[in-house]
Design an enzyme around this catalytic site. Structure first.
Site, PDB file in Angstrom:
ATOM      1  N   ALA A   1       0.736  -1.263   0.002  1.00 14.68           N
ATOM      2  CA  ALA A   1       0.081   0.000  -0.011  1.00 14.68           C
ATOM      3  C   ALA A   1       0.747   1.098   0.042  1.00 14.68           C
ATOM      4  CB  ALA A   1      -0.828   0.163   1.194  1.00 14.68           C
ATOM      5  N   CYS A   2       0.353   2.327  -0.966  1.00 13.28           N
ATOM      6  CA  CYS A   2       1.022   3.537  -0.722  1.00 13.28           C
ATOM      7  C   CYS A   2      -0.020   4.601  -0.577  1.00 13.28           C
ATOM      8  CB  CYS A   2       1.978   3.615  -1.781  1.00 13.28           C
ATOM      9  SG  CYS A   2       1.453   3.706  -3.565  1.00 13.28           S
ATOM     10  N   ASP A   3       0.456   5.796  -0.968  1.00 10.98           N
ATOM     11  CA  ASP A   3      -0.219   7.114  -0.879  1.00 10.98           C
ATOM     12  C   ASP A   3      -1.560   7.098  -1.806  1.00 10.98           C
ATOM     13  OD1 ASP A   3      -0.948   9.642   0.077  1.00 10.98           O
ATOM     14  OD2 ASP A   3       0.093  10.672  -1.569  1.00 10.98           O
TER      15      ASP A   3
END
Length: 483
Positions: A398-400
């Site tokens: 997961a990231c921004d």
């Protein structure tokens, strides 16, 4: 089970999210309003670059599309997306109704307004639907649902036209005046003092999507290009930093920098260089000076882009460069790279630490102590054993925004699984808030862990610093191989 205790060293316990995590989440929300519509923004940018009077192939008829597209199409898309994110399809309709009031009642393209009124419309209809849940008489569902949006949308549209729109326009004009004053006095490069530290702390989307992109679209509508699209997205400084680490870094940093360089500069994933800055905080000086140099050169050549480069790669930069700006854009990128390389090289060469110190591998701990507010490792033995013994079927990176660094991390991890002969594990990438409930493990950058805990406190969270070759993923690989 092999390395079970080590594998759960990064399982994070529940705590209140930090202010920085909340700001990151806000920036991520803005990004996810903009990101699905980037194609439309690029289409508008190409239309502008080609067909306005100063474009490559001026065309009076096709140029008529430019105004309506920026005034109506793009703000409505933002409002619809924001409304849907909060209130589903009914929220999307409410957001569009509210946005049309803003658009007609203002004299500027209402990007900021759309990013406010869209989610607001979604929130209003969501709260109303919750209020009347299970209270609608049988047979009256359709009439209530349709008239609720019609009446509430009508009220929101009038409020937008008379009150919300003028307020947002005044705030927009204030910000525009402040930044234009920097441009007029030649102090625009000072924005790098904010931009570069914000980027490595994953706060870049707040200023990029919330301020620079809307201002850039307004400026492009008038002048056919805007420097605002370049002030935070220049890939040059990151390139210079990674080249310096390639020549003067130590051990792991030197080995991984060339691969990160290509992905950053060509692929546009800037998150790849963040761990190198966090590992050697003094190198932020090189990033700031490189950013300033790039902006100064862009200003000197009166260069700009026709739309926001997403991702911020050299390919996107050149693809969105209008007629007459190629020399300035290329010079600004090179200036940023050269200045950052020179400054970073001096900093790295002055470093007297032992060659045996593998600082990139230990940057997780440095980041925890320097950048994370209140970050703790779970000390619960029972929780540790439970996490270690649970069979893992799904790993979510997961990231921004869910489209850049997390995608890179997931692809790299899948390749490592395949090398070990593991093919029954689902590995996907998501925006932090969109990680599905069935995920067994969530992998995030250390600077985003607080934000991850806001949505996924019930899951095992593993923190990393390097999306290509992070040592914190080795225990997870061992667990998957031995389970």
């Amino acid at each position: 089970m092999a390395n079970s205790a080590q594998a759960t060293d990064n399982v994070v316990e529940m705590q209140q999210p930090s202010t920085r995590a909340k700001v990151q989440a806000f920036g991520g929300f803005l990004t996810n309003m903009v990101l699905p519509n980037i194609g439309a923004f690029i289409a508008w940018g190409l239309l502008t670059a080609l067909f306005i009077p100063s474009g490559w192939i001026p065309n009076e008829e096709l140029a008529q599309i430019v105004g309506p597209a920026i005034n109506y199409l793009l703000p409505l898309l933002l409002a619809i997306t924001g409304g849907r994110m909060v209130g589903g399809q009914r929220g999307a309709v409410m957001g569009a109704i509210g946005a049309i009031g803003l658009i007609v009642g203002s004299d500027i393209p209402m990007f900021l307004g759309a990013m406010v009124i869209g989610p607001a419309g979604g929130w209003v209809i969501k709260k109303f639907d919750k209020l009347i849940e299970n209270r609608i008489p049988a047979g009256f569902e359709m009439i209530v649902n349709n008239f609720s949006i019609g009446i509430l949308g009508f009220i929101l549209m009038i409020l937008s036209f008379y009150f919300i729109g003028p307020t947002i326009e005044a705030a927009n004009n204030l910000v525009t005046a402040a930044i234009e004053a920097l441009v007029a006095t030649g102090l625009l490069p000072l924005l790098s003092l904010i931009n570069e530290p914000a980027k490595v702390l994953f706060l870049n989307n707040v200023i990029d999507q919330g301020i620079y992109y809307p201002l850039g679209m307004q400026a492009t509508a008038e002048a056919g290009k805007s420097i605002y699209f370049t002030v935070a997205s220049n890939p040059g400084p990151g390139l210079g930093l990674l080249v310096a680490f390639t020549f003067f870094g130590k051990k792991t940093a030197r080995r991984t920098a060339p691969g990160a360089m290509i992905i950053h500069f060509v692929g546009g994933i800037h998150e790849l260089y963040f761990p190198y800055v966090l590992m050697k905080p003094l190198t932020i000086i090189g990033m700031i000076l490189g950013g300033m140099s790039g902006i100064a050169v862009f200003s000197l050549f009166d260069a700009g882009l026709v739309a926001g480069p997403s991702p911020g790669s050299i390919i996107a930069y050149l693809g969105l460069t209008p007629k007459g700006s190629f020399v300035g854009i290329i010079a600004g990128v090179l200036a940023g790279a050269i200045v950052t390389f020179l400054v970073t090289s001096v900093i790295l060469k002055m470093d007297k630490s032992s060659e045996e110190t593998d600082e990139l591998a230990s940057s997780v701990e440095k980041t925890k102590s320097m950048k994370q507010e209140g970050k703790q490792v779970s000390k619960s033995t029972s929780n540790t054993k439970q996490a270690a013994s649970k069979k893992i079927d799904t790993v979510s990176f997961a990231c921004d925004a869910g489209a850049g660094s997390s995608a890179l991390g997931a692809t790299t991890f899948r390749k490592k699984l395949k090398k070990r002969g593991i093919e029954d594990i689902e590995v996907k990438h998501y925006r932090i808030e969109d990680v599905p409930d069935h995920s067994d493990v969530v992998v995030v950058h250390a600077d985003l862990v607080d934000r991850a805990k806001m949505s996924h406190n019930d899951k095992e969270i593993i923190t990393i610093e390097n999306y290509i070759n992070d040592p914190n993923l080795d225990p997870l690989l061992d667990r998957l191989e031995n389970q």
